[in-house]
Design an enzyme around this catalytic site. Structure first.
Site, short mmCIF file in Angstrom:
data_model
loop_
_atom_site.label_atom_id
_atom_site.label_comp_id
_atom_site.label_asym_id
_atom_site.label_seq_id
_atom_site.Cartn_x
_atom_site.Cartn_y
_atom_site.Cartn_z
N HIS A 124 -9.93 25.46 147.68
CA HIS A 124 -9.67 24.08 148.27
C HIS A 124 -9.19 23.37 146.99
O HIS A 124 -8.97 23.81 145.63
CB HIS A 124 -10.98 23.48 148.93
N HIS A 175 -10.86 23.66 143.50
CA HIS A 175 -10.43 24.71 142.76
C HIS A 175 -9.05 24.36 142.09
O HIS A 175 -8.77 24.80 140.94
CB HIS A 175 -10.21 25.99 143.68
#
Ligand code: PAF
Length: 288
Positions: free
Chosen positions: A38, A41
């Site tokens: 997501h 990250h």
């Protein structure tokens, strides 16, 4: 047009590629993940980019850090989508080993890395062995990649403390960078486990952070009745349908909180439906 993302699943091939890059004088950054990526990250990858020539992300759902009855089997695995996202932020190399590649001798008898004190309590108490599993796989990833830097999210506050101590105690020549938590506009910390929430629970979930903020305001204003503050937070969470695992106030190094200190961290883990959510807030005393 950015260069295509290279995906490698064998340690030997990874070592070969990285030796070649190192011989060209390139610096390496590692972003270890368990996938189902997501925005949080991607922010780690972007931060890594700022500090090194080559960014390597790893995706490995590490069985060693899951306890019996936890979500290892159903942890979301979304490789193709993850590859596209990594490519979109200019990640250079993706390492996707399978369990046999990381633990060729099996998991039962493997040497484990245990980071004392910081691994105990909080999530370490609720998830026995979890941080030994994290410390062991991160040590292996560090040995596979030998990066100059590695990025981890501050959402996993205790994990970051464990990794900082691991690097110091085992003398890894790696700079660890903690990256601030990414949140939705309502304040929910991004997490792969948010995928377990129903639409109804997703509406409730931001109250985890709102509770941290409400508790943080009292703490910053000079209320140092830590136990009462944690009771307040737990009660508020329970009212909103969470089953709190813990709410604790600690010093920034996770030692017990000092009344005279100027900063603390409030840490929370709570279940909402099938998801166990964690979050934290660093609080500084108001200066009058
Ligand atoms: O934070 C995670 O995703 C994992 O705990 C990590 C650091 C990749 C180790 O498996």
């Amino acid at each position: 047009m950015s260069t295509p993302l290279i995906t490698i699943s064998r340690v030997s091939e990874l070592r070969e590629q990285l030796a070649e890059l190192r011989s060209q004088g390139k610096t390496l950054a590692l972003v270890p993940t368990m996938g189902n990526l997501h925005q949080g990250h991607l922010r780690l990858v972007e931060e890594a980019r700022r500090h090194a020539d080559i960014v390597i992300a790893s995706i490995f759902v590490n069985p060693l850090q899951f306890g019996p009855g936890e979500d290892f089997e159903r942890y979301p695995r979304t490789l193709e989508q993850d590859q596209q996202l990594l490519q979109s932020v200019g990640c250079d190399l993706l390492f996707t080993p399978d369990v046999g590649e990381v633990y060729p001798e099996g998991q039962e008898q493997i040497t484990r890395v245990v980071v004392p004190v910081v691994s105990e309590g909080l999530c370490g108490q609720k998830r026995p062995g979890h941080f030994d599993g994290v410390a062991t796989v991160v040590t292996k990833l560090f040995n596979f990649v030998q990066p100059d830097i590695a990025c981890f999210g501050q959402k996993d506050y205790q994990q970051l403390a464990v990794i900082n101590k691991l690097v110091k105690d085992l003398s890894f020549p790696i700079r660890i960078i903690g990256v601030p938590t990414c949140r939705t506009s309502e304040g929910l910390a991004l997490s792969s486990r948010n995928a377990y929430l129903t639409p109804e629970q997703l509406k409730k979930a931001p109250s985890l952070y709102a509770t941290l903020q409400a508790t943080g305001l009292k703490l910053a204003a000079g209320n140092s009745h830590f136990i009462e503050l944690c009771h307040f937070a737990r009660a508020r969470l329970a009212e909103q349908g969470f089953a709190p695992d813990y709410v604790e106030i600690r010093s920034l190094d996770l030692s017990p909180p000092g009344i005279k200190a100027d900063s603390w961290v409030i840490l929370v883990a709570a279940r909402l439906g099938k998801a166990r959510l964690i979050d934290n807030l660093v609080v500084h005393r108001d200066k009058h």
